[in-house]
Design an enzyme around this catalytic site. Structure first.
Site, PDB file in Angstrom:
ATOM      1  CE  LYS A 267      44.633  29.069  43.998  1.00 35.27           C
ATOM      2  NZ  LYS A 267      45.376  29.967  44.506  1.00 35.27           N
ATOM      3  NE  ARG A 341      40.503  36.534  51.441  1.00 32.50           N
ATOM      4  CZ  ARG A 341      41.238  37.191  51.352  1.00 32.50           C
ATOM      5  NH1 ARG A 341      41.210  38.611  51.602  1.00 32.50           N
ATOM      6  NH2 ARG A 341      42.501  36.593  51.223  1.00 32.50           N
TER       7      ARG A 341
END
Length: 500
Positions: A267, A341
Site C-alpha cells: 500500500k 477474502r
C-alpha cells in the site's frame, strides 16, 4: 459505567445531587414549557429571546442554575425523537460538558421514552464519553461512572431495553478497544487471548488453532496470506451455547488482519497506520460475544476469527501465485492486497461443519464500499432474501444501518482465471460487489450474508478511532432471532423453527 432508570418527574430530578443534568426536550410543546418550575421558566425566556431553538442538537448550557442542584445543566432538543436526532442531542450535550470532570450524570427525558430511544441515549452517551487509554503513558480515563436515566413513565420494556443497552455498550467498547490498539499491541495471539478471556463465562467455549492445525485443515488461502508474517496466525473458534444443543447456530466470521501492509502489492505509505483497523470485523465478533455473555439469550452462536498479519517478506505470497483453498477450489492471487477474502473464504468453508442456520461474515473488505456508501451505512450482500431483510431491519432499529447491494451473476465474470478456478480480484468497477461474489463461491451451503464495514468501522482525521460497528446491528439481529425462537417454542401451533 453503571446505568439505572427511575420513574421520576423533572421537578424531583432537579433536586438530586449530580455533577450534571441533561434534560432532553422534544419539539415545541406548550404544555411542557407553561409551568413555573425552574426549567420551564428558563425555557420560556430562552425561547422568547431566540436563545434556544426547537431543532435537533440545539443546546442551552448553564452552571449552578438557581433551583437546580446539579452543578451543570444542559437542555438539548431531540425534536421528534428519531434515532439520529437523539444521537445528535446527546453528542451536543456532552460536548458542552466534556471539559468538566463529570462522574455522576442525570439524563431526563421530558417526553415519553421508547425502548429504541432509551438504547440510543445510553449508547450515544457511552460513545461520546469513551476514552482510549491502553498505550498512553499518562492516560486520561473516562471520569463518567454513573448514569441515572429518568422519565415520567418507566415500563418493564424500558428496564429490559436498558439491560440490552448496557450489554451493547460493553460489547462495543470491547470492539473499540481491540480495533484501536496498535498492531504490536493487538497481534493474532493477543486476539486469541482476548477471546479466551471472554469465553471464561458460562455457556462459552473457545478453541484456538495455530499454523499446524490450519495446515492440517487444508486452509491454503489463509496460510498463503500468513506466509510473510513473523507473527504466527491464529484461527479462533468461539462458541456461545445459550439454546438446546440441537438448535443450529448463527455463525459470525470476522476478518482478523491485525495489520495490512498489502503484502507484495504494498500500500502507499500515507495513512497506512490506519491498517491496524483491518481487524475490525474480528473485533466486532469479540464485542458481540462480550454482549452475549451479559444478556445470555436463548440462541447458539459460533464466532470464527482467522487472524494474521499481511506482510511483505521473502516468503510472502506473490502476485500470480495459485493456492488451494479448504474447499478444494484453486485461487490465482493477482493482488496480495486483496487478502481479506482469502482468509475469509477458508473460514466460510469451515463454517459448514456447524450446519448453521445462517452465516454472516464481517470485514473491512474494500475501499470501493467506502466510495459507494461512505461512513453512514455498511454494505450488505446476501444470497438469502429473508436473512438480508432481517439484517436490514436490525440495522435500522439499532441505528447501525446497512444497505443491501447487488449480487448479479454477471459481476463474477471479472473473476475468471486461465490458471485457477477463480482469481482473487476483478477490475476496478464494482469492487465491493466482485469481492462479495468471490466470497459467495465459498458460502453456497447455507444462508449467507456479507457485511463490508470498510467505511463504518472507524473514523479518520481528528476523530480517528474505531466506532464499534456493527456490534449493534449484529446484537439486535441475534436477540430478534432468539425472541422469534422463544415465541415459536411456546406457541401451541408451533411445529418447526423458521430458517433465516
Amino acid at each position: 459505567m453503571n446505568f439505572e432508570i427511575q420513574k421520576r418527574a423533572l421537578s424531583s430530578v432537579i433536586r438530586d445531587e449530580l455533577d450534571a443534568l441533561i434534560v432532553l426536550w422534544p419539539s415545541k410543546d406548550d404544555a411542557l414549557v407553561s409551568g413555573q418550575d425552574p426549567i420551564a421558566v428558563l425555557l420560556q425566556a430562552a425561547l422568547r429571546h431566540g436563545d434556544f431553538e426547537h431543532k435537533p442538537g440545539a443546546v442551552l448550557s448553564l452552571y449552578a442554575h438557581p433551583g437546580v442542584k446539579a452543578r451543570h445543566l444542559v437542555i438539548a432538543c431531540v425534536a421528534e425523537g428519531t434515532v439520529v436526532q437523539v444521537r445528535s442531542a446527546v453528542n451536543a450535550a456532552w460536548t458542552a460538558l466534556k471539559s468538566s470532570r463529570i462522574k455522576r450524570i442525570g439524563l431526563h427525558s421530558a417526553a415519553d421514552l421508547s425502548p429504541q430511544v432509551l438504547q440510543t441515549l445510553v449508547a450515544s452517551l457511552a460513545d461520546a464519553s469513551y476514552s482510549y487509554t491502553s498505550t498512553l503513558s499518562k492516560p486520561k480515563p473516562r471520569t463518567l461512572k454513573q448514569v441515572v436515566v429518568s422519565a415520567h413513565t418507566v415500563t418493564a420494556g424500558l428496564r429490559e431495553a436498558l439491560a440490552h443497552a448496557q450489554a451493547l455498550v460493553a460489547g462495543v467498547e470491547v470492539a473499540k478497544e481491540w480495533a484501536n490498539r496498535p498492531a504490536n499491541h493487538s497481534t493474532p495471539t493477543m486476539l486469541a487471548d482476548a477471546a479466551k478471556s471472554i469465553a471464561k463465562a458460562a455457556s462459552f467455549k473457545c478453541e484456538v488453532m495455530g499454523p499446524k492445525e490450519v495446515a492440517k485443515l487444508g486452509m491454503g488461502a489463509f496460510l498463503a496470506v500468513a506466509k510473510g508474517a513473523a507473527e504466527p496466525l491464529r484461527f479462533i473458534v468461539m462458541r456461545y451455547n445459550g439454546a438446546a444443543t440441537g438448535q443450529p447456530p448463527v455463525v459470525l466470521v470476522g476478518k482478523g488482519i491485525t495489520f495490512d501492509t498489502g503484502g507484495i502489492s504494498i500500500k502507499p505509505a500515507a495513512e497506512m497506520d490506519e491498517m491496524k483497523y483491518d481487524m475490525c470485523g474480528a473485533a466486532s465478533v469479540l464485542g458481540v460475544f462480550k454482549a452475549l455473555g451479559e444478556l445470555k439469550p436463548a440462541i447458539n452462536v459460533v464466532g470464527l476469527i482467522p487472524a494474521t498479519e499481511n506482510m511483505p517478506d521473502g516468503l510472502a505470497v506473490k502476485p500470480g501465485d495459485v493456492v488451494t483453498s479448504m474447499s478444494g477450489q484453486t485461487i490465482e492471487i493477482l493482488n496480495t492486497d486483496a487478502e481479506g477474502r482469502l482468509v475469509l473464504c477458508d473460514a466460510l468453508t469451515y463454517a459448514e461443519r456447524f450446519k448453521p442456520e445462517a452465516v454472516i461474515d464481517i470485514a473491512t473488505l474494500t475501499g470501493a464500499c467506502v466510495i459507494a456508501l461512505g461512513g453512514v451505512r455498511s454494505g450488505l450482500f446476501s444470497s438469502d432474501d429473508s436473512l438480508a431483510q432481517a439484517l436490514q431491519l436490525a440495522g435500522d432499529a439499532s441505528g447501525d444501518a446497512c444497505w443491501r447491494m447487488p449480487l448479479d451473476d454477471d459481476y463474477a465474470d471479472g473473476l475468471k482465471s486461465r490458471y485457477a478456478d477463480v482469481a482473487n480480484v476483478a477490475g476496478r468497477q464494482a469492487g465491493s460487489v466482485t469481492a462479495a461474489k468471490f466470497l459467495q463461491r465459498f458460502a453456497s451451503r447455507y444462508p449467507w450474508a456479507h457485511l463490508d464495514i470498510a467505511g463504518t468501522a472507524w473514523k479518520s482525521g481528528a476523530a480517528k478511532g474505531a466506532t464499534g460497528r456493527p456490534v449493534g446491528l449484529l446484537l439486535h439481529y441475534l436477540l430478534a432471532r432468539a425472541n422469534e425462537k422463544a415465541v415459536k417454542t411456546t406457541s401451541p401451533r408451533s411445529t418447526s423453527t423458521r430458517r433465516s
